[in-house]
Write an enzyme that holds these catalytic residues in place. Structure first.
Site, PDB file in Angstrom:
ATOM      1  N   SER A 233      21.574  59.733  49.608  1.00  0.00           N
ATOM      2  CA  SER A 233      20.047  60.347  48.444  1.00  0.00           C
ATOM      3  C   SER A 233      19.152  60.739  49.158  1.00  0.00           C
ATOM      4  CB  SER A 233      19.631  59.589  46.917  1.00  0.00           C
ATOM      5  OG  SER A 233      21.097  58.249  47.052  1.00  0.00           O
ATOM      6  N   SER A 271      25.842  60.998  46.796  1.00  0.00           N
ATOM      7  CA  SER A 271      24.359  60.965  46.582  1.00  0.00           C
ATOM      8  C   SER A 271      23.557  60.957  45.180  1.00  0.00           C
ATOM      9  CB  SER A 271      24.568  62.051  47.476  1.00  0.00           C
ATOM     10  OG  SER A 271      22.720  62.550  47.629  1.00  0.00           O
ATOM     11  N   ASP A 273      20.985  61.571  44.436  1.00  0.00           N
ATOM     12  CA  ASP A 273      19.863  63.177  44.359  1.00  0.00           C
ATOM     13  C   ASP A 273      19.300  63.957  42.605  1.00  0.00           C
ATOM     14  OD1 ASP A 273      21.588  63.281  46.568  1.00  0.00           O
ATOM     15  OD2 ASP A 273      22.874  65.227  46.019  1.00  0.00           O
TER      16      ASP A 273
END
Length: 348
Positions: A233, A271, A273
């Site tokens: 991340s 992930s 983000d």
């Protein structure tokens, strides 16, 4: 390698045609912004908390305009829903590991109540803002090492001036592109007419597939490891003193993704983000205001300048996180230092 943390500029990784940095090349180049860390190491622990004070004073009474862009929503942050709806921040921002979020949120709530005893009784509740990455590759995340006291320590340590980078605070156990990473920061100076403004970035870098890192010089560092899925991340905090409207703040936050993409990120399925952008201009009073309020914002045809600054500062902040972090042995693998690779692989 030098005992002092290195930066991307030490390795000539930043193109000469980029916008100029501020004097510290840090988020704290934005007037009034302060950053503090609490680092926890030892006995399987490699984690911490990083605190960002977006402006002086009480953010509950004088809220800070902000916008958020959830690039990929695989994450467990607190406070983004109200931020997206109302366009304001009313506590400091805390960064930590995934399982440290509750302790940090409680610290922010208690801090706000101590300054404003009417919260939840005679006035509204408070929206704590905590963002996270999973540092489980280096940290025993099930130990719940981050406590409310650690969050308070990070808040108390917040100051202007140079920002420690690499394996510090929330970045202690973070990795990126197969290398040790963590906290990184950078800034850009913007000139509009006769006035200058600053846009700064601070990242918690914990993302990227090993082998996918693209350096601005064109090299692609290898960590000699089989390719694996994107499981990390990245949190990007952008701050500026440039007057931006709510919609403009969200649009500027979205441009952080361009900086991530330049480095080789594709924002994989696993992930988380997230990019957030705040401005210290035009703070919003908690108390009732007149029926109509005037807000200053940049003219839309000029907004490419902060867009470019957001992409550049984000890219450099991630590179600084990588260059400043020393190699570290994880729980089941070794994470090398990008600075070591750069020194060993000097182009002929």
């Amino acid at each position: 390698m030098s005992a002092l943390p290195r930066t991307a500029r030490d390795f000539a990784l930043i193109p000469a045609d980029h916008l100029p940095p501020g004097p510290l090349n840090a988020l704290t180049d934005v007037p009034g912004v302060a950053v503090g860390h609490r680092t926890l190491r030892g006995d399987g622990t490699a984690t911490g908390v990083t605190a960002i004070m977006a402006a002086p004073g009480d953010p509950f009474r004088e809220k800070i305009r902000a916008g958020v862009d959830v690039i990929n929503g695989f994450g467990k942050s607190v406070g983004l829903l109200q931020l997206r709806e109302l366009g304001t921040i009313e506590t400091p921002i805390l960064l930590t590991n995934t399982f440290g979020v509750p302790a940090c949120a409680e610290a922010l709530i208690r801090r706000a109540i101590a300054a404003n005893p009417g919260i939840g009784r005679t006035t509204s509740t408070v929206n704590p803002l905590v963002l996270e990455c999973n540092d489980g590759a280096l940290n025993d995340i099930q130990s719940f090492a981050v406590t409310r006291e650690d969050a308070v320590a990070a808040l108390d340590a917040a100051s202007g001036g140079p920002v420690a980078q690499g394996a510090v605070g929330a970045g202690t156990g973070m990795t990126a592109f197969g290398f040790k990473a963590g906290i990184g920061t950078a800034s850009r100076v913007l000139t509009l007419g006769a006035r200058t403004f600053t846009l700064g970035a601070l990242v918690l870098a914990n993302f990227g597939v090993p082998g996918d890192l693209n350096l601005p010089c064109g090299r692609r560092p290898s960590v000699r490891r089989d390719r694996e899925g994107e499981k990390g991340s990245v949190i990007v905090i952008l701050g500026t003193d440039l007057p931006l409207g709510d919609r403009q703040l969200a649009r500027t936050a979205r441009r952080a993704a361009a900086g991530l993409a330049r480095l080789g990120s594709f924002w994989g399925h696993g992930s988380g983000d997230i990019a957030l952008c705040f401005t210290t201009a035009d703070r919003v009073s908690h108390d009732p205001e007149p029926p109509f309020v005037t807000v200053t914002r940049i003219a839309e045809p000029l907004i490419d300048l902060p867009f470019r600054a957001a992409a550049e500062a984000t890219e450099e902040a991630v590179l600084n996180a990588l260059c400043a972090a020393p190699a570290m042995q994880g729980r089941d693998r070794f994470f090398p230092s990008l600075a070591d690779w750069l020194q060993e692989c000097v182009p002929s």
